[in-house]
Structures are given as structure tokens and as C-alpha cells.
Scaffold this active site. Sequence first.
Site, mmCIF file in Angstrom:
data_model
loop_
_atom_site.group_PDB
_atom_site.id
_atom_site.type_symbol
_atom_site.label_atom_id
_atom_site.label_comp_id
_atom_site.label_asym_id
_atom_site.label_seq_id
_atom_site.Cartn_x
_atom_site.Cartn_y
_atom_site.Cartn_z
ATOM 1 N N ARG A 106 0.838 -1.203 0.000
ATOM 2 C CA ARG A 106 0.000 0.000 0.000
ATOM 3 C C ARG A 106 0.877 1.259 0.000
ATOM 4 O O ARG A 106 0.525 2.265 -0.621
ATOM 5 C CB ARG A 106 -0.952 0.009 1.200
ATOM 6 N N SER A 133 -4.958 5.480 5.464
ATOM 7 C CA SER A 133 -4.760 4.028 5.539
ATOM 8 C C SER A 133 -4.521 3.421 4.168
ATOM 9 O O SER A 133 -3.703 2.505 4.012
ATOM 10 C CB SER A 133 -5.978 3.360 6.189
ATOM 11 N N GLU A 160 -18.807 4.175 -0.535
ATOM 12 C CA GLU A 160 -18.046 3.388 -1.500
ATOM 13 C C GLU A 160 -18.743 3.240 -2.843
ATOM 14 O O GLU A 160 -18.119 3.373 -3.895
ATOM 15 C CB GLU A 160 -17.727 2.001 -0.912
#
Length: 412
Positions: A106, A133, A160
Amino acid sequence: MSHSLCLRMSRGLSIVCIGYLNEGGEPAWCPAYHFFLPELLCSHWSRHIPQGAALEADWDAKFAQYEQKYPEDAATLKSIITGELPAGWADALPQYTTESPADATRNLSQQCLNALAKVVPGLIGGSADLASSNMTLLKMFGDFQKDTPEERNVRFGVREHGMGAICNGIALHTPGLIPYCATFFVFTDYMRGAMRISALSEAGVIYVMTHDSIGLGEDGPTHQPIEHLVSFRAMPNMLMFRPADGKETAGAYKVAVLNRKRPSILALSRQKLPHLPGTSIEGVAKGGYTISDNSTDNKPDFIIMSTGSEVEIAVKAAEELTKEGKTVRVVSFVCWELFDEQSDEYKESVLPEAVTARISIEAGSTLGWQKYVGSKGKTIGIDKFGASAPAPKIYKEYGITAESVIAAAKSL
């Protein structure tokens, strides 16, 4: 035959079909007049053609003047309008070696995004309130707002499905706009409809999905994806990437940017991973490729295949088996869809038919791996929900280890 005239209008279209009623009172449509358009209808809609041509000519003239005055800005705008990527854009992707420090994919993804944002003017996106995050913030840009349209960080909020729908609209609006959006991989459950529309509508959205497995640790089973990888591998026209390190992350972004009619998902780790020998940006484009092999004549004793964070485990298992005198090939299966599109000759060079001692290991559902390991192979994965524990402990508890791979190999 009756001489009663029938007209049929096609729903949602200005199309008229002409026919007659037969003796039974049923319409008999005349093939000669199928899709006949009355002249009045044609002239009504065609009146806009000269108006549009005049407006286009006026715009072209103004753009030519703009291009002379601001050549760099005009080139940027033209690339966004046409979708033509700047020359050498892929050279901006970060380069990693085995000496590069271990890092979560990530974080490596954020490095790739920020590198691409400097050279790809249409790259724009953000996260569903998880930017810190998901690591998706473009550091050289501010927030895209009504009064700051030049910025490129989009704050989608905790929505989302709406995020995916917005990105579909951006991708379909202009060829050179390349939207990306992000959340935890498990939360694709909230946006699957929008992602399916991406695939169906050929909208090249880049889905940056972090926290890709039980490796995320203590958040537990509500946040740990199990069935998600295979569910997206089953979705038509979707590229499902799970890179093992920095080189594969960069390679996944290269493929994703190039695919403007096929959306991509990048499943990325929370835990740190080493940069492995043998992985490459170029290999990702093949979907599955050999990263280590001590065999000759394309006849290894074992083939171990894996994706993402488990490729490191596959390599460790191969090293131990090699010490015992075995020949072992390790294959990184970063994107099944791309591998399936390769030639039969290439597939045979990676997975020779004669070698049936095959093992797969992936921290997710084993469903689907059978087509690669075959009826005589072994699959190692997770076919139940996860648990809350530190990543090393839960990997051991669920058997996602080099020891499991070695035991599977010896059982074949």
C-alpha cells in the site's frame, strides 16, 4: 389480406416499421420498410449538423490561438481530450531492487501514484475517507473542490458505491481522465455494483484496495477478505492484481494505466514485504511468470505458485526444498486474467503439462486455483473466515507457511 395500415414504434428509438394486418388480424411487417425513417423526422434531427459544424470550427480556431500562446498547457489539455499518454510516462514509475527497504505494497502504491501524477495529467482520485490508511494522497496536489478544480485529490467520503459510480463517470467522460479510488479490499462488498458497471461499461477505473488479507491483523474477520479475490477473478473484463513487492506494484500500475477499457483492482498489503529477486515490472504484463527456477529442460520437480504476500513464503519453501536436492520453480501469479490471455507456448513454458507436482499458496479462498495446480496438485489457502491476531500468528494458525508448502510438496 387486409389493407389496414399498421405502424410500430420501437421503444426509446425514433424508428417506424410499416406493415399490414393479415387475414387473422395479426400484423405482417413489410421487410422493405423495416427501419424506415420519414423525411420529416430526418430533417428535424439533421438541422443541428450545420450548427454543430460551425461551433466546432469556432472552437478549433480558439484552441489554435490558445495553443500558440500557451503551448505546454495546450499539450496537456490535448492529451486529456485524446487520451494519448505523454511520451515516456512509464519511465516515471519508481525503480526497486532487492536492496530497497521492505515495505507494505500500500505504501509502494502511494509512491507509484505520486510518481505518475507528475507525468499523467489526467490522473485524479482519492479514498472513501481512508486516505491515510489506503495511502492514496497525491502529495503535490490539494483537494478537488468547486473553487479549486485544478487540484486532484477527491474526498469521496464514506460512500463506497457512490465513489465507484463517480469514477465510472469520470472515466467515461474523457479518454485522458484516469480515475482511481480506494478503500479496504473487504469493503468492495459495498461498491460491487459500481465495479461491475466499470467492467460492463469498459470504464478503466483503477481500484486501489488495501488490507488485502488476514495479514491486516487485529481488525479481525469483519475486515479480512477471504472470497474477494476469486469473486473478482470471476467478473468479466476485470483485471485483478495482487502484487508481491514494489516491482510488481509498479508493473500493475503500468498495465492499469494502459487499459482504458478494462478496470483494474490492485489488492495491496498492510504488512511489510521484501523486494524479491526475479520479480519485474515486465513480468506483470504476462500475468504469471517464473521468478526462480533451478531446474533444466523445463522439468522442475515442483512448481510453487502464489500471489502477493505469499510469494515470499513460496520462495522460502523453494529454498528449503532445493537444499534437499529438489528442483523447484516459483511462479508469481500476479494477475490470472493476463496469464490466461497468453499464448499456449508461453503457458507451457511456465506451467509445463508434464509437471503435475504443483502447489499453490494464497491467503484467500482456494477456489479457482485447481485450474492451475491440476487434479494432482495441492492448494493451500483459507476457506473459512479469519480471526483477530497479529499477522505472523494468524498466518501460522491458518497454515499459510513455508512449512505447509514443503509438507504439501513431499506428499505429492
